[in-house]
Design a protein around this motif. Structure first.
Motif, PDB file in Angstrom:
ATOM      1  N   ALA A 173       3.325   0.023  11.231  1.00 57.96           N
ATOM      2  CA  ALA A 173       4.407   0.604  12.020  1.00 57.96           C
ATOM      3  C   ALA A 173       5.667   0.843  11.200  1.00 57.96           C
ATOM      4  CB  ALA A 173       4.726  -0.305  13.210  1.00 57.96           C
ATOM      5  N   HIS A 174       5.890   0.031  10.154  1.00 56.78           N
ATOM      6  CA  HIS A 174       7.138   0.153   9.404  1.00 56.78           C
ATOM      7  C   HIS A 174       7.074   1.222   8.301  1.00 56.78           C
ATOM      8  CE1 HIS A 174       5.792  -1.802   5.627  1.00 56.78           C
ATOM      9  NE2 HIS A 174       5.008  -2.502   6.416  1.00 56.78           N
ATOM     10  N   PRO A 227      18.819  -4.550   6.519  1.00 56.66           N
ATOM     11  CA  PRO A 227      17.416  -4.632   6.924  1.00 56.66           C
ATOM     12  C   PRO A 227      17.117  -5.823   7.792  1.00 56.66           C
ATOM     13  CG  PRO A 227      17.702  -5.389   4.654  1.00 56.66           C
ATOM     14  CD  PRO A 227      19.020  -4.839   5.093  1.00 56.66           C
ATOM     15  N   ALA A 228      16.172  -5.640   8.697  1.00 57.21           N
ATOM     16  CA  ALA A 228      15.673  -6.743   9.514  1.00 57.21           C
ATOM     17  C   ALA A 228      14.272  -7.058   9.065  1.00 57.21           C
ATOM     18  CB  ALA A 228      15.672  -6.335  10.992  1.00 57.21           C
ATOM     19  N   ARG A 229      13.849  -8.297   9.231  1.00 55.95           N
ATOM     20  CA  ARG A 229      12.516  -8.689   8.798  1.00 55.95           C
ATOM     21  C   ARG A 229      11.468  -7.917   9.556  1.00 55.95           C
ATOM     22  NH1 ARG A 229      10.162 -12.574   5.927  1.00 55.95           N
ATOM     23  NH2 ARG A 229      12.176 -13.495   5.453  1.00 55.95           N
ATOM     24  N   THR A 230      10.497  -7.368   8.808  1.00 57.77           N
ATOM     25  CA  THR A 230       9.432  -6.562   9.415  1.00 57.77           C
ATOM     26  C   THR A 230       8.116  -7.300   9.531  1.00 57.77           C
ATOM     27  OG1 THR A 230       8.887  -5.634   7.250  1.00 57.77           O
ATOM     28  CG2 THR A 230      10.433  -4.395   8.638  1.00 57.77           C
ATOM     29  N   GLY A 231       8.057  -8.506   9.089  1.00 56.65           N
ATOM     30  CA  GLY A 231       6.817  -9.269   9.184  1.00 56.65           C
ATOM     31  C   GLY A 231       6.806 -10.355   8.153  1.00 56.65           C
ATOM     32  N   SER A 232       5.658 -11.017   8.027  1.00 52.69           N
ATOM     33  CA  SER A 232       5.554 -12.104   7.040  1.00 52.69           C
ATOM     34  C   SER A 232       4.146 -12.178   6.543  1.00 52.69           C
ATOM     35  CB  SER A 232       5.971 -13.433   7.676  1.00 52.69           C
ATOM     36  OG  SER A 232       5.146 -13.734   8.788  1.00 52.69           O
ATOM     37  N   HIS A 265       0.832  -1.199   0.000  1.00 58.76           N
ATOM     38  CA  HIS A 265       0.000   0.000   0.000  1.00 58.76           C
ATOM     39  C   HIS A 265       0.872   1.256   0.000  1.00 58.76           C
ATOM     40  CE1 HIS A 265      -3.208  -2.688   2.125  1.00 58.76           C
ATOM     41  NE2 HIS A 265      -3.259  -2.807   0.803  1.00 58.76           N
ATOM     42  N   LEU A 266       2.023   1.157   0.649  1.00 60.25           N
ATOM     43  CA  LEU A 266       2.940   2.285   0.700  1.00 60.25           C
ATOM     44  C   LEU A 266       3.398   2.706  -0.691  1.00 60.25           C
ATOM     45  CD1 LEU A 266       4.445   4.152   2.682  1.00 60.25           C
ATOM     46  CD2 LEU A 266       6.302   2.478   2.731  1.00 60.25           C
ATOM     47  N   PHE A 267       3.404   1.779  -1.629  1.00 58.53           N
ATOM     48  CA  PHE A 267       3.818   2.098  -2.996  1.00 58.53           C
ATOM     49  C   PHE A 267       2.861   3.098  -3.634  1.00 58.53           C
ATOM     50  CE2 PHE A 267       4.332   0.901  -7.597  1.00 58.53           C
ATOM     51  CZ  PHE A 267       5.661   1.289  -7.717  1.00 58.53           C
ATOM     52  N   SER A 308      -4.236   7.816   7.546  1.00 52.67           N
ATOM     53  CA  SER A 308      -4.433   7.209   8.867  1.00 52.67           C
ATOM     54  C   SER A 308      -5.778   7.558   9.478  1.00 52.67           C
ATOM     55  CB  SER A 308      -3.303   7.632   9.813  1.00 52.67           C
ATOM     56  OG  SER A 308      -3.301   9.030   9.999  1.00 52.67           O
ATOM     57  N   SER A 309      -6.481   8.551   8.928  1.00 51.03           N
ATOM     58  CA  SER A 309      -7.826   8.851   9.429  1.00 51.03           C
ATOM     59  C   SER A 309      -8.832   7.798   8.984  1.00 51.03           C
ATOM     60  CB  SER A 309      -8.272  10.234   8.949  1.00 51.03           C
ATOM     61  OG  SER A 309      -8.549  10.242   7.555  1.00 51.03           O
TER      62      SER A 309
END
Length: 341
Positions: A281-282, A336-341, A245-247, A274-275
Motif C-alpha cells: 500500500a505504501h 514521515p509516519a511509520r508504515t510497518g515493521s 522491492h521498490l528499489f 501487480s499482475s
C-alpha cells in the motif's frame, strides 16, 4: 585494485585448467567497471563470461552467496545466467596477478545472440525507442524475481550487504557519500544534505516486512537486462542483497525520468508487477523517496571514483536531475509516519 588488462588475461590463463578450458582459448575484454568481465571462447565454439572481481571489494562468502542464489533462481525457471563451477565443483576460485594480488574469479555461460535492452545515456536523453509494453514485462520480471527470493530461504549463510536506510543514505552508504561528487556547489551540497536527512528519517520507518522487503537485484539498469529471442534475462547480480522491492522498480525507471513516455512507462511497470504479486500500500507514497535514494547512490558512486569517465558523466548529467528531485522532495514531503515493521 586494478591491474592492466594484459596482466589480468595472463592471470586468467593460469586458471583455465581449473575449469577444463584449453589454454589456447580466446579471451576478449568486454568491460571494466567494478570488475573485469572477459569473454572466453573455446576451440569448440562455446563461450563463457569470466568475471575477475576487484580485489578487496567482495569477500569470498559474499560472492558464494550471489552464485548460490543464481543457481537456485535458475533451477526455479528464472531467466538468469548459468554458473559454471570448477572441475572440483567450486563456484569460484582465486587467481593471482603478477604483482601478487589475489583476485576472485567466477565463470558463467555466455548468453548467446543477446543484446542489452537499452542504454542509460539514451534513456537519460529521452530518446529511447522502448515501448510502454516493455516496462510491463520488466514489472513482471521484477515481480517474479521477488516472488522467488521471498520463497527461498537464505542460502550460503547469506553474506551480502543491505540496501536499507543505512546502506542507501547512512554515514557509511554502500556506494559512498553523495556530497563527494565532483563540482557540487555549497548551496547544492546544503540542499542534498537537507534532503538526505529527511529521506533518512523516512526510510528509517519504512516497512521492512516480507511483502515489500527482501532479496533484490539492486542494479536493474537497461544494460543489465538482456534480450534474447524476445526473452528478457537479468544479468550482473554483483550488487544484489537485501532491500526494498521498490528499489528495484526505481532502478528500472530512474534513467527514464526525462523521457516523454515516463508516466506511461511507470504505469505499465506497476501494472505488470501487480499482475504477479500485490503492490504494498505504501509504494505510491514512497516512490519519489526511492527514486531520490537511487539517484543519491549514483552520486556516491561517482564521488568514490573521481576522474573516471562514468563518474564525469554522472557529475554532468545526473547531478542536475538529482538536485531537482531533492528540491521537489523537500517541498512536497511531510514528517514521515511509520508504515510497518
Amino acid at each position: 585494485m586494478r591491474v592492466k588488462t594484459e596482466e589480468a588475461i595472463r592471470a586468467l590463463r593460469g586458471a583455465l585448467k581449473l575449469y577444463g578450458f584449453e589454454e589456447t582459448s580466446g579471451i576478449e575484454l568486454i568491460k571494466y567497471r567494478e570488475n573485469y568481465v572477459f569473454r572466453l571462447t573455446r576451440e569448440t565454439g562455446d563461450s563463457y563470461a569470466m568475471r575477475l572481481h576487484r580485489a578487496g571489494y567482495r569477500t569470498d562468502d559474499e560472492i558464494r552467496t550471489e552464485l548460490a542464489y543464481l543457481q537456485v533462481l535458475g533451477e526455479q525457471g528464472l531467466s538468469v545466467p548459468e554458473v559454471v563451477p570448477t572441475l572440483d565443483g567450486e563456484p569460484m576460485c582465486r587467481v593471482q596477478a603478477e604483482d601478487g594480488t589475489d583476485f576472485q574469479l567466477d565463470v558463467q555461460r555466455w548468453i548467446e545472440a543477446s543484446q542489452p535492452l537499452g542504454d542509460v545515456a539514451e534513456a537519460l536523453a529521452g530518446t529511447s525507442s522502448l515501448e510502454p509494453e516493455t516496462f510491463r514485462r520488466l514489472g513482471i520480471l521484477a515481480a517474479e524475481l521477488h516472488e522467488r527470493t521471498t520463497a527461498v530461504e537464505r542460502v550460503c549463510s547469506f553474506q551480502r550487504r543491505a540496501w536499507d536506510s543505512d546502506g542507501l543514505v547512512g554515514d557509511a552508504a554502500l556506494w559512498g557519500d553523495p556530497l563527494a561528487v565532483d563540482g557540487l556547489g555549497r548551496d547544492d551540497a546544503a540542499l542534498l544534505r537537507s534532503a538526505m536527512a529527511r529521506l533518512k528519517r523516512e526510510l528509517d520507518v519504512m516497512d521492512t516486512s516480507a511483502d515489500g522487503y527482501g532479496v533484490i537485484h539492486a542494479d536493474l539498469t537497461p544494460e543489465n537486462v538482456l534480450v534474447q529471442d524476445g526473452r528478457l534475462i537479468m544479468i550482473d547480480f554483483d550488487d544484489f542483497g537485501e532491500g526494498w522491492h521498490l528499489f528495484d522498480l526505481a532502478t528500472i525507471l530512474f534513467w527514464y525520468q526525462p523521457h516523454p513516455q515516463y508516466e506511461a512507462y511507470r504505469r505499465e511497470l506497476f501494472e505488470g508487477y501487480s499482475s504477479v504479486r500485490p503492490l504494498p500500500a505504501h509504494y505510491p507514497a514512497s516512490w519519489e523517496a526511492m527514486l531520490l535514494a537511487r539517484g543519491l547512490t549514483y552520486l556516491g558512486w561517482a564521488g568514490e571514483r573521481s576522474g573516471d569517465p562514468e563518474a564525469a558523466f554522472i557529475a554532468e548529467q545526473v547531478v542536475p536531475m538529482v538536485l531537482e528531485q531533492a528540491r521537489h522532495y523537500i517541498s512536497t514531503t511531510i514528517s514521515p509516519a511509520r508504515t510497518g515493521s
